[in-house]
Design a protein around this motif. Structure first.
Motif, mmCIF file in Angstrom:
data_model
loop_
_atom_site.group_PDB
_atom_site.id
_atom_site.type_symbol
_atom_site.label_atom_id
_atom_site.label_comp_id
_atom_site.label_asym_id
_atom_site.label_seq_id
_atom_site.Cartn_x
_atom_site.Cartn_y
_atom_site.Cartn_z
ATOM 1 N N LEU A 44 0.828 -1.199 0.000
ATOM 2 C CA LEU A 44 0.000 0.000 0.000
ATOM 3 C C LEU A 44 0.867 1.255 0.000
ATOM 4 C CD1 LEU A 44 -2.801 1.290 0.158
ATOM 5 C CD2 LEU A 44 -2.642 1.114 2.638
ATOM 6 N N ALA A 45 1.914 1.257 0.797
ATOM 7 C CA ALA A 45 2.805 2.427 0.853
ATOM 8 C C ALA A 45 3.457 2.667 -0.504
ATOM 9 C CB ALA A 45 3.865 2.226 1.932
ATOM 10 N N VAL A 46 3.941 1.618 -1.120
ATOM 11 C CA VAL A 46 4.561 1.758 -2.442
ATOM 12 C C VAL A 46 3.525 2.256 -3.444
ATOM 13 C CG1 VAL A 46 5.570 0.463 -4.362
ATOM 14 C CG2 VAL A 46 6.376 0.064 -2.037
ATOM 15 N N GLY A 47 2.309 1.730 -3.389
ATOM 16 C CA GLY A 47 1.253 2.167 -4.299
ATOM 17 C C GLY A 47 0.913 3.638 -4.128
ATOM 18 N N VAL A 48 0.859 4.109 -2.891
ATOM 19 C CA VAL A 48 0.544 5.517 -2.639
ATOM 20 C C VAL A 48 1.662 6.419 -3.162
ATOM 21 C CG1 VAL A 48 0.281 7.237 -0.796
ATOM 22 C CG2 VAL A 48 -0.995 5.096 -0.704
ATOM 23 N N ILE A 49 2.901 6.029 -2.929
ATOM 24 C CA ILE A 49 4.036 6.840 -3.388
ATOM 25 C C ILE A 49 4.082 6.886 -4.910
ATOM 26 C CG2 ILE A 49 6.564 6.942 -3.471
ATOM 27 C CD1 ILE A 49 6.475 5.795 -0.572
#
Length: 124
Positions: free
Chosen positions: A17-22
């Protein structure tokens, strides 16, 4: 508490999720730049304004800036199309689920019939 936090952060879903948001944030900036710097000036040739956000009209003293809205619509359509392409590609790459059998084969039906007849004979 630190161990629980570390376990929470190191779970795969949170990292994904963090990678997707970034990446989504960076992609949004890229699409906004595309709209503002390439698509906007091309549309500006027809509207006599190189900046879409400045396009507006006034009615009874109220100013309606439809250019910013138009720019946001273009951004949305570009992002939606890219997401569509990604999902379509992933769906094609994912293994297909095997189709559920349509029903018993002829052999299975015959064996079932034989079993039922034998069971009926044993009851008599």
């Amino acid at each position: 508490m630190f161990k629980e936090f570390k376990a929470f952060i190191m779970r795969g879903n949170v990292l994904d999720l963090a990678v997707g948001v970034i990446i989504g944030s960076a992609f949004t900036k890229l699409v906004t730049s595309l709209t503002d710097n390439l698509i906007g000036p091309i549309l500006g040739m027809f509207t006599k304004s190189t900046n879409l956000a400045k396009l507006s009209f006034s009615v009874l003293g109220a100013k309606f800036t439809y250019g910013a809205f138009l720019s946001d619509i273009i951004n949305f359509l570009i992002v939606a199309f890219i997401v569509f392409l990604i999902v379509r590609t992933v769906n094609r790459l994912m293994p297909k689920k095997p189709a559920a059998p349509a029903g018993p084969t002829k052999e299975e039906a015959l064996l079932t019939e034989i079993r039922d007849l034998l069971a009926k004979q044993n009851q008599d």
